[in-house]
Design a protein around this motif. Structure first.
Motif, mmCIF file in Angstrom:
data_model
loop_
_atom_site.group_PDB
_atom_site.id
_atom_site.type_symbol
_atom_site.label_atom_id
_atom_site.label_comp_id
_atom_site.label_asym_id
_atom_site.label_seq_id
_atom_site.Cartn_x
_atom_site.Cartn_y
_atom_site.Cartn_z
ATOM 1 N N LEU A 13 -2.885 10.521 7.920
ATOM 2 C CA LEU A 13 -2.593 9.252 7.577
ATOM 3 C C LEU A 13 -3.243 8.299 8.463
ATOM 4 O O LEU A 13 -3.223 6.904 8.094
ATOM 5 N N ILE A 14 -3.549 8.525 9.519
ATOM 6 C CA ILE A 14 -4.121 7.704 10.717
ATOM 7 C C ILE A 14 -5.188 6.846 10.122
ATOM 8 O O ILE A 14 -5.200 5.658 10.398
ATOM 9 N N PRO A 15 -6.311 7.329 9.563
ATOM 10 C CA PRO A 15 -7.253 6.395 8.698
ATOM 11 C C PRO A 15 -6.723 5.353 7.881
ATOM 12 O O PRO A 15 -7.276 4.260 7.897
ATOM 13 N N PHE A 16 -5.729 5.985 6.822
ATOM 14 C CA PHE A 16 -5.155 5.089 6.095
ATOM 15 C C PHE A 16 -4.623 3.934 6.791
ATOM 16 O O PHE A 16 -4.868 2.757 6.025
ATOM 17 N N ILE A 17 -3.797 4.154 7.446
ATOM 18 C CA ILE A 17 -2.941 3.156 8.305
ATOM 19 C C ILE A 17 -3.965 2.214 9.180
ATOM 20 O O ILE A 17 -3.930 1.006 9.118
ATOM 21 N N GLY A 18 -4.802 2.821 9.959
ATOM 22 C CA GLY A 18 -5.533 2.333 10.758
ATOM 23 C C GLY A 18 -6.640 1.152 10.069
ATOM 24 O O GLY A 18 -6.977 0.190 10.566
ATOM 25 N N LEU A 19 -7.090 1.689 8.833
ATOM 26 C CA LEU A 19 -8.146 0.853 8.083
ATOM 27 C C LEU A 19 -7.505 -0.215 7.543
ATOM 28 O O LEU A 19 -8.101 -1.168 7.165
ATOM 29 N N THR A 20 -6.077 0.043 7.086
ATOM 30 C CA THR A 20 -5.331 -0.906 6.448
ATOM 31 C C THR A 20 -4.970 -1.990 7.406
ATOM 32 O O THR A 20 -5.212 -3.287 6.958
ATOM 33 N N LEU A 21 -4.689 -1.606 8.531
ATOM 34 C CA LEU A 21 -4.242 -2.700 9.712
ATOM 35 C C LEU A 21 -5.446 -3.469 9.936
ATOM 36 O O LEU A 21 -5.545 -4.564 10.521
ATOM 37 N N GLY A 22 -6.573 -2.753 9.973
ATOM 38 C CA GLY A 22 -7.862 -3.450 10.542
ATOM 39 C C GLY A 22 -8.787 -3.806 9.477
ATOM 40 O O GLY A 22 -10.092 -3.863 9.767
ATOM 41 N N LYS A 23 -8.358 -3.987 8.437
ATOM 42 C CA LYS A 23 -8.988 -4.167 7.281
ATOM 43 C C LYS A 23 -9.967 -5.636 7.299
ATOM 44 O O LYS A 23 -11.202 -5.760 6.494
ATOM 45 N N GLU A 24 -9.725 -6.348 8.182
ATOM 46 C CA GLU A 24 -10.352 -7.764 8.261
ATOM 47 C C GLU A 24 -11.444 -7.623 9.331
ATOM 48 O O GLU A 24 -12.307 -8.715 9.600
ATOM 49 N N LEU A 25 -11.474 -6.453 10.005
ATOM 50 C CA LEU A 25 -12.404 -6.311 11.157
ATOM 51 C C LEU A 25 -13.925 -6.396 10.892
ATOM 52 O O LEU A 25 -14.757 -6.765 11.559
ATOM 53 N N SER A 26 -14.061 -5.775 9.621
ATOM 54 C CA SER A 26 -15.748 -5.704 9.281
ATOM 55 C C SER A 26 -15.523 -5.348 7.646
ATOM 56 O O SER A 26 -14.563 -4.831 7.070
ATOM 57 N N PRO A 27 -16.733 -5.679 6.974
ATOM 58 C CA PRO A 27 -16.895 -5.818 5.794
ATOM 59 C C PRO A 27 -17.005 -4.078 5.552
ATOM 60 O O PRO A 27 -16.905 -3.760 4.321
ATOM 61 N N LEU A 28 -17.290 -3.189 6.452
ATOM 62 C CA LEU A 28 -17.511 -1.810 6.193
ATOM 63 C C LEU A 28 -16.116 -1.186 6.201
ATOM 64 O O LEU A 28 -16.001 0.146 5.596
ATOM 65 N N THR A 29 -15.298 -1.815 6.556
ATOM 66 C CA THR A 29 -13.920 -1.239 6.737
ATOM 67 C C THR A 29 -13.215 -0.844 5.088
ATOM 68 O O THR A 29 -12.738 0.241 4.777
ATOM 69 N N ALA A 30 -13.675 -1.663 4.061
ATOM 70 C CA ALA A 30 -13.171 -1.492 2.935
ATOM 71 C C ALA A 30 -13.970 -0.024 2.241
ATOM 72 O O ALA A 30 -13.491 0.768 1.668
ATOM 73 N N VAL A 31 -15.216 0.079 2.558
ATOM 74 C CA VAL A 31 -16.016 1.101 2.487
ATOM 75 C C VAL A 31 -15.507 2.453 2.916
ATOM 76 O O VAL A 31 -15.228 3.660 2.517
ATOM 77 N N ALA A 32 -15.120 2.307 4.421
ATOM 78 C CA ALA A 32 -14.608 3.473 4.862
ATOM 79 C C ALA A 32 -13.197 3.704 4.332
ATOM 80 O O ALA A 32 -13.151 5.126 4.215
ATOM 81 N N PHE A 33 -12.282 2.993 3.903
ATOM 82 C CA PHE A 33 -11.135 3.317 3.333
ATOM 83 C C PHE A 33 -11.354 3.963 2.111
ATOM 84 O O PHE A 33 -10.683 5.067 1.978
ATOM 85 N N SER A 34 -12.095 3.452 1.099
ATOM 86 C CA SER A 34 -12.375 3.991 -0.135
ATOM 87 C C SER A 34 -12.683 5.445 -0.021
ATOM 88 O O SER A 34 -12.467 6.181 -0.812
ATOM 89 N N THR A 35 -13.897 5.595 0.830
ATOM 90 C CA THR A 35 -14.370 6.751 0.811
ATOM 91 C C THR A 35 -13.618 8.032 1.477
ATOM 92 O O THR A 35 -13.496 9.159 0.968
ATOM 93 N N TYR A 36 -12.896 7.602 2.543
ATOM 94 C CA TYR A 36 -11.989 8.511 3.243
ATOM 95 C C TYR A 36 -10.847 8.866 1.956
ATOM 96 O O TYR A 36 -10.441 10.047 1.822
#
Length: 131
Positions: A13-36
């Motif tokens: 769950l760490i990547p799901f929660i971490g990428l959700t909390l940090g979603k505004e940090l980088s445009p690549l965050t959305a790609v990382a989230f959906s790929t994971y």
């Protein structure tokens, strides 16, 4: 179910929660989230594949084909715009959780899957609402 499986499930769950909390940090965050998310969805299909191969009564062509659905749905999600991907992933996680409940009768696994799926779906909903 062994404790290690619980810890690994929760650690997943760490990547799901971490990428959700940090979603505004980088445009690549959305790609990382959906790929994971697509990778984890594929993993859930692999659980059923392993069970089907270990239980002769489960090793039917239909069941083995069904085990491929999460991988295909995850891959399809990666080809969609973010809102479509999130919607498909949410639906896939919920449907596969329902399928798990009808197929795997281990109460400990069912409880763990409910907890993990709830957090995963909530993270996806946050992304969807803010997309």
């Amino acid at each position: 179910m062994i404790r290690t499986a619980h810890w690994l499930g929760y650690a997943g769950l760490i990547p799901f929660i971490g990428l959700t909390l940090g979603k505004e940090l980088s445009p690549l965050t959305a790609v990382a989230f959906s790929t994971y998310s697509a990778i984890i969805l594929s993993f859930l299909g692999g659980i059923h594949w392993g069970v089907a191969l270990s239980k002769p009564q489960w090793s039917t062509p239909t069941r083995l084909c069904l085990c491929m659905l999460p991988s295909l749905l995850g891959w399809m999600a990666l080809l969609l715009p973010m809102s479509g991907a999130l919607t498909l992933l949410i639906g896939s996680y919920l449907i596969w959780w329902l399928w798990d409940r009808t197929q795997l009768d281990q109460p400990d696994y069912r409880r763990l899957r409910l907890q993990l799926t709830a957090v995963v779906v909530i993270c996806h909903l946050i992304w969807l609402i803010q997309t």
